[in-house]
Design a protein around this motif. Sequence first.
Motif, short mmCIF file in Angstrom:
data_model
loop_
_atom_site.label_atom_id
_atom_site.label_comp_id
_atom_site.label_asym_id
_atom_site.label_seq_id
_atom_site.Cartn_x
_atom_site.Cartn_y
_atom_site.Cartn_z
N ALA A 32 -43.15 -0.47 -27.29
CA ALA A 32 -42.21 0.65 -27.14
C ALA A 32 -41.29 0.74 -28.36
O ALA A 32 -40.11 1.05 -28.23
N GLY A 33 -41.84 0.41 -29.52
CA GLY A 33 -41.09 0.50 -30.76
C GLY A 33 -40.27 -0.72 -31.10
O GLY A 33 -39.71 -0.80 -32.20
N HIS A 34 -40.20 -1.69 -30.19
CA HIS A 34 -39.39 -2.88 -30.42
C HIS A 34 -40.26 -4.02 -30.96
O HIS A 34 -41.30 -4.34 -30.39
N LYS A 35 -39.82 -4.62 -32.03
CA LYS A 35 -40.58 -5.70 -32.67
C LYS A 35 -40.56 -6.96 -31.79
O LYS A 35 -39.52 -7.33 -31.25
N ILE A 36 -41.72 -7.60 -31.66
CA ILE A 36 -41.84 -8.82 -30.87
C ILE A 36 -42.30 -9.95 -31.78
O ILE A 36 -43.31 -9.82 -32.48
N GLU A 37 -41.57 -11.04 -31.77
CA GLU A 37 -41.91 -12.19 -32.60
C GLU A 37 -42.86 -13.12 -31.85
O GLU A 37 -42.56 -13.55 -30.74
N LEU A 38 -44.00 -13.41 -32.47
CA LEU A 38 -44.98 -14.29 -31.87
C LEU A 38 -45.33 -15.42 -32.83
O LEU A 38 -45.29 -15.24 -34.05
N SER A 39 -45.71 -16.56 -32.28
CA SER A 39 -46.23 -17.65 -33.11
C SER A 39 -47.65 -17.26 -33.55
O SER A 39 -48.27 -16.36 -32.97
N LYS A 47 -42.92 -12.69 -23.44
CA LYS A 47 -42.52 -11.88 -24.60
C LYS A 47 -43.00 -10.43 -24.51
O LYS A 47 -42.32 -9.52 -24.98
N ILE A 48 -44.18 -10.23 -23.92
CA ILE A 48 -44.80 -8.91 -23.91
C ILE A 48 -44.45 -8.10 -22.66
O ILE A 48 -44.25 -6.89 -22.74
N ASP A 49 -44.38 -8.77 -21.52
CA ASP A 49 -44.27 -8.05 -20.25
C ASP A 49 -42.93 -8.18 -19.53
O ASP A 49 -42.54 -7.28 -18.78
N GLU A 50 -42.24 -9.29 -19.72
CA GLU A 50 -41.09 -9.62 -18.87
C GLU A 50 -40.03 -8.52 -18.84
O GLU A 50 -39.46 -8.22 -17.79
#
Length: 226
Positions: free
Chosen positions: A144-151, A200-203
């Motif tokens: 939704a346009g928001h950056k998500i930080e992943l390992s 990180k993706i769904d919560e």
Amino acid sequence: MRILVVEDEEKLASIIARGLRAENYAVDIALTAADGLHLATTTYFDLIILDLLLPDFPGTSLLRQLRQQRQEVPVLVLTARGELDVKVENFEAGADDYLTKPFAFAEFLMRVRALLRRSPATKSSTIKVGDLELDRLTHQVRRAGHKIELSPKEYSLLEYFALNAGRVLSRSMIIDRVWDQSFEGLTNIVDVYVRQLRRKIDEDYETKLIRTVRGLGYSIGADADA
């Protein structure tokens, strides 16, 4: 992205694979031309790293067979032979680039990235699942346009899910594809990483993308259940 390394020198193949995995690529290794041809024709790869001097038949023959089968996967040839006529022969056979051994890993990595950018498979580097977007070149993820930080491993898992949106993936399939090795008896590592991805993706979103299929594995899709 997934790369196949066809190289009969086990130590060199291991070094190349380790370096590529550190850059967040999934890597398979074939020590013979026959194994390389089998993998290349039964599994999707974004790039093939090909040695010419293989124990069963020449890498050039493998390359010709791939091109005869209309395989458009980019191929980077690695060889100790730097003669001009050898280079010409392999470019005519369908090679996309050529690097002579020994080589600096920094140059090798630069060529790998350049080929992946030019690859027909990566003309569109963005994967979308609902409002989730992954850029396969930069490894950036947004929802939704928001950056998500992943390992790196979380990203590899999410990319595999997204490339197979709507398909149920078993734990053994995920381990084979994302971890590049057998984790027999340790399939719970998948559950651990899926939990991290969900957090990180769904919560924080009403629509849940990652779905558990009881007794089978996991799936991702815009219509997934909570």
